[in-house]
Design a protein around this motif. Sequence first.
Motif, PDB file in Angstrom:
ATOM      1  N   LEU A  72       0.317   9.150   0.371  1.00  0.00           N
ATOM      2  CA  LEU A  72       1.005   8.704   1.406  1.00  0.00           C
ATOM      3  C   LEU A  72      -0.130   8.193   2.493  1.00  0.00           C
ATOM      4  O   LEU A  72      -0.002   7.381   3.077  1.00  0.00           O
ATOM      5  N   LEU A  73      -1.327   8.815   2.365  1.00  0.00           N
ATOM      6  CA  LEU A  73      -2.460   8.046   3.309  1.00  0.00           C
ATOM      7  C   LEU A  73      -2.825   6.825   2.864  1.00  0.00           C
ATOM      8  O   LEU A  73      -3.425   6.123   3.457  1.00  0.00           O
ATOM      9  N   ASP A  74      -2.733   6.618   1.412  1.00  0.00           N
ATOM     10  CA  ASP A  74      -3.385   5.528   0.780  1.00  0.00           C
ATOM     11  C   ASP A  74      -2.010   4.530   1.016  1.00  0.00           C
ATOM     12  O   ASP A  74      -2.464   3.116   0.855  1.00  0.00           O
ATOM     13  N   ASP A  75      -0.895   4.505   1.267  1.00  0.00           N
ATOM     14  CA  ASP A  75       0.090   3.500   1.516  1.00  0.00           C
ATOM     15  C   ASP A  75       0.190   2.950   2.764  1.00  0.00           C
ATOM     16  O   ASP A  75       0.058   3.785   4.108  1.00  0.00           O
ATOM     17  N   GLU A  76       0.094   1.880   3.245  1.00  0.00           N
ATOM     18  CA  GLU A  76      -0.207   0.820   4.344  1.00  0.00           C
ATOM     19  C   GLU A  76       0.980   1.188   5.181  1.00  0.00           C
ATOM     20  O   GLU A  76       0.730   1.514   6.671  1.00  0.00           O
ATOM     21  N   TYR A  77       2.109   1.081   4.952  1.00  0.00           N
ATOM     22  CA  TYR A  77       3.142   1.603   5.693  1.00  0.00           C
ATOM     23  C   TYR A  77       3.315   2.983   6.362  1.00  0.00           C
ATOM     24  O   TYR A  77       3.548   2.949   7.567  1.00  0.00           O
ATOM     25  N   ALA A  78       2.851   3.775   5.175  1.00  0.00           N
ATOM     26  CA  ALA A  78       2.964   5.279   5.788  1.00  0.00           C
ATOM     27  C   ALA A  78       1.843   5.465   6.884  1.00  0.00           C
ATOM     28  O   ALA A  78       2.281   6.523   7.799  1.00  0.00           O
ATOM     29  N   ARG A  79       0.614   5.119   6.532  1.00  0.00           N
ATOM     30  CA  ARG A  79      -0.275   5.112   7.720  1.00  0.00           C
ATOM     31  C   ARG A  79       0.014   4.566   8.903  1.00  0.00           C
ATOM     32  O   ARG A  79      -0.032   5.137   9.894  1.00  0.00           O
ATOM     33  N   ALA A  80       0.646   3.584   8.947  1.00  0.00           N
ATOM     34  CA  ALA A  80       1.111   2.622   9.900  1.00  0.00           C
ATOM     35  C   ALA A  80       2.030   3.620  10.864  1.00  0.00           C
ATOM     36  O   ALA A  80       2.119   3.512  12.078  1.00  0.00           O
ATOM     37  N   ILE A  81       3.032   4.200  10.074  1.00  0.00           N
ATOM     38  CA  ILE A  81       4.168   4.894  10.857  1.00  0.00           C
ATOM     39  C   ILE A  81       3.486   6.088  11.204  1.00  0.00           C
ATOM     40  O   ILE A  81       3.868   6.450  12.628  1.00  0.00           O
ATOM     41  N   LEU A  82       2.678   6.732  10.680  1.00  0.00           N
ATOM     42  CA  LEU A  82       1.963   7.936  11.390  1.00  0.00           C
ATOM     43  C   LEU A  82       1.118   7.593  12.600  1.00  0.00           C
ATOM     44  O   LEU A  82       1.322   8.309  13.620  1.00  0.00           O
ATOM     45  N   LEU A  83       0.333   6.321  12.636  1.00  0.00           N
ATOM     46  CA  LEU A  83      -0.350   5.724  13.366  1.00  0.00           C
ATOM     47  C   LEU A  83       0.589   5.671  14.801  1.00  0.00           C
ATOM     48  O   LEU A  83       0.446   6.105  15.936  1.00  0.00           O
ATOM     49  N   ALA A  84       1.705   4.732  14.552  1.00  0.00           N
ATOM     50  CA  ALA A  84       2.591   4.389  15.702  1.00  0.00           C
ATOM     51  C   ALA A  84       3.474   5.812  16.331  1.00  0.00           C
ATOM     52  O   ALA A  84       3.387   5.789  17.447  1.00  0.00           O
ATOM     53  N   THR A  85       3.772   6.680  15.520  1.00  0.00           N
ATOM     54  CA  THR A  85       4.324   7.856  15.971  1.00  0.00           C
ATOM     55  C   THR A  85       3.319   9.009  16.413  1.00  0.00           C
ATOM     56  O   THR A  85       4.074   9.842  16.809  1.00  0.00           O
ATOM     57  N   SER A  86       2.188   8.796  16.262  1.00  0.00           N
ATOM     58  CA  SER A  86       1.312   9.792  16.919  1.00  0.00           C
ATOM     59  C   SER A  86       1.208   9.726  18.591  1.00  0.00           C
ATOM     60  O   SER A  86       0.883  10.609  19.173  1.00  0.00           O
ATOM     61  N   THR A  87       1.718   8.579  18.986  1.00  0.00           N
ATOM     62  CA  THR A  87       1.600   8.573  20.446  1.00  0.00           C
ATOM     63  C   THR A  87       2.961   8.273  21.052  1.00  0.00           C
ATOM     64  O   THR A  87       3.028   8.277  22.218  1.00  0.00           O
ATOM     65  N   ALA A  88       3.950   8.204  20.237  1.00  0.00           N
ATOM     66  CA  ALA A  88       5.456   7.940  20.993  1.00  0.00           C
ATOM     67  C   ALA A  88       6.465   8.225  19.843  1.00  0.00           C
ATOM     68  O   ALA A  88       6.448   8.099  18.589  1.00  0.00           O
ATOM     69  N   SER A  89       7.729   8.840  20.252  1.00  0.00           N
ATOM     70  CA  SER A  89       8.777   8.778  19.191  1.00  0.00           C
ATOM     71  C   SER A  89       9.260   7.602  18.930  1.00  0.00           C
ATOM     72  O   SER A  89       9.735   6.753  20.127  1.00  0.00           O
ATOM     73  N   LEU A  90       9.640   7.184  17.799  1.00  0.00           N
ATOM     74  CA  LEU A  90      10.089   5.780  17.698  1.00  0.00           C
ATOM     75  C   LEU A  90      11.306   5.804  16.516  1.00  0.00           C
ATOM     76  O   LEU A  90      11.251   6.771  15.663  1.00  0.00           O
ATOM     77  N   SER A  91      12.228   4.995  16.809  1.00  0.00           N
ATOM     78  CA  SER A  91      13.322   4.796  15.711  1.00  0.00           C
ATOM     79  C   SER A  91      12.879   3.965  14.493  1.00  0.00           C
ATOM     80  O   SER A  91      11.934   3.377  14.519  1.00  0.00           O
ATOM     81  N   ALA A  92      13.626   4.161  13.400  1.00  0.00           N
ATOM     82  CA  ALA A  92      13.399   3.232  12.478  1.00  0.00           C
ATOM     83  C   ALA A  92      13.350   1.923  12.709  1.00  0.00           C
ATOM     84  O   ALA A  92      12.391   0.873  12.184  1.00  0.00           O
ATOM     85  N   THR A  93      14.343   1.458  13.482  1.00  0.00           N
ATOM     86  CA  THR A  93      14.428  -0.156  13.932  1.00  0.00           C
ATOM     87  C   THR A  93      13.145  -0.651  14.550  1.00  0.00           C
ATOM     88  O   THR A  93      12.396  -1.354  14.405  1.00  0.00           O
ATOM     89  N   GLU A  94      12.647   0.250  15.535  1.00  0.00           N
ATOM     90  CA  GLU A  94      11.329   0.128  16.284  1.00  0.00           C
ATOM     91  C   GLU A  94      10.220  -0.006  15.443  1.00  0.00           C
ATOM     92  O   GLU A  94       9.356  -0.704  15.552  1.00  0.00           O
ATOM     93  N   LEU A  95      10.134   1.007  14.528  1.00  0.00           N
ATOM     94  CA  LEU A  95       9.024   0.910  13.683  1.00  0.00           C
ATOM     95  C   LEU A  95       9.043  -0.517  12.638  1.00  0.00           C
ATOM     96  O   LEU A  95       7.907  -0.839  12.534  1.00  0.00           O
ATOM     97  N   GLY A  96      10.229  -0.643  12.134  1.00  0.00           N
ATOM     98  CA  GLY A  96      10.351  -2.033  11.651  1.00  0.00           C
ATOM     99  C   GLY A  96       9.819  -3.190  12.208  1.00  0.00           C
ATOM    100  O   GLY A  96       9.059  -4.031  11.770  1.00  0.00           O
ATOM    101  N   GLU A  97      10.076  -3.190  13.534  1.00  0.00           N
ATOM    102  CA  GLU A  97       9.723  -4.442  14.198  1.00  0.00           C
ATOM    103  C   GLU A  97       8.171  -4.416  14.573  1.00  0.00           C
ATOM    104  O   GLU A  97       7.581  -5.362  14.539  1.00  0.00           O
ATOM    105  N   ARG A  98       7.530  -3.060  14.867  1.00  0.00           N
ATOM    106  CA  ARG A  98       6.070  -2.864  15.017  1.00  0.00           C
ATOM    107  C   ARG A  98       5.250  -3.238  13.710  1.00  0.00           C
ATOM    108  O   ARG A  98       4.357  -3.859  13.781  1.00  0.00           O
ATOM    109  N   LEU A  99       6.075  -2.794  12.574  1.00  0.00           N
ATOM    110  CA  LEU A  99       5.174  -2.821  11.586  1.00  0.00           C
ATOM    111  C   LEU A  99       5.348  -4.177  10.785  1.00  0.00           C
ATOM    112  O   LEU A  99       4.977  -4.640   9.447  1.00  0.00           O
ATOM    113  N   ASP A 100       6.504  -5.007  11.106  1.00  0.00           N
ATOM    114  CA  ASP A 100       6.998  -6.191  10.459  1.00  0.00           C
ATOM    115  C   ASP A 100       7.339  -5.843   8.899  1.00  0.00           C
ATOM    116  O   ASP A 100       7.027  -6.500   8.119  1.00  0.00           O
ATOM    117  N   ALA A 101       8.118  -4.908   8.976  1.00  0.00           N
ATOM    118  CA  ALA A 101       8.677  -4.248   7.615  1.00  0.00           C
ATOM    119  C   ALA A 101      10.336  -4.291   7.852  1.00  0.00           C
ATOM    120  O   ALA A 101      11.014  -4.079   8.921  1.00  0.00           O
TER     121      ALA A 101
END
Length: 116
Positions: free
Chosen positions: A13-42
């Motif tokens: 999981l920590l080797d996966d770029e998207y999983a790391r980005a999700i952990l980083l983004a959600t460490s400061t705020a609770s985010l929906s999947a849609t918000e995560l998709g927009e932030r990660l461009d995924a």
Amino acid sequence: MSEDVDLPTVVSLLDDEYARAILLATSTASLSATELGERLDASLSTVYRRLERLDDAGLVVEGTRPRADGHHDTVYSADLDEFTVSLADGELDCELRRRREDAAGRLARRWEDLKR
């Protein structure tokens, strides 16, 4: 390793770029999947696959954010505080520490989410 999560799973999981980005983004705020998709461009499917793997490993927690229209959003927050690996005397030791907020911390985080 603590709480029945094995080393290969966490490292993968920590080797996966998207999983790391999700952990980083959600460490400061609770985010929906849609918000995560927009932030990660995924794509949403990519985000949901990673969220499922992170949830299975206990590295994110799911919550609910009420909306003004009466509906609710499912949001995700990182539950990983620290992951350490140590090598001593020919043995590899891993420790996973989760956030596990107390009630006051959860209330404060939810209040901040509501103000967004």
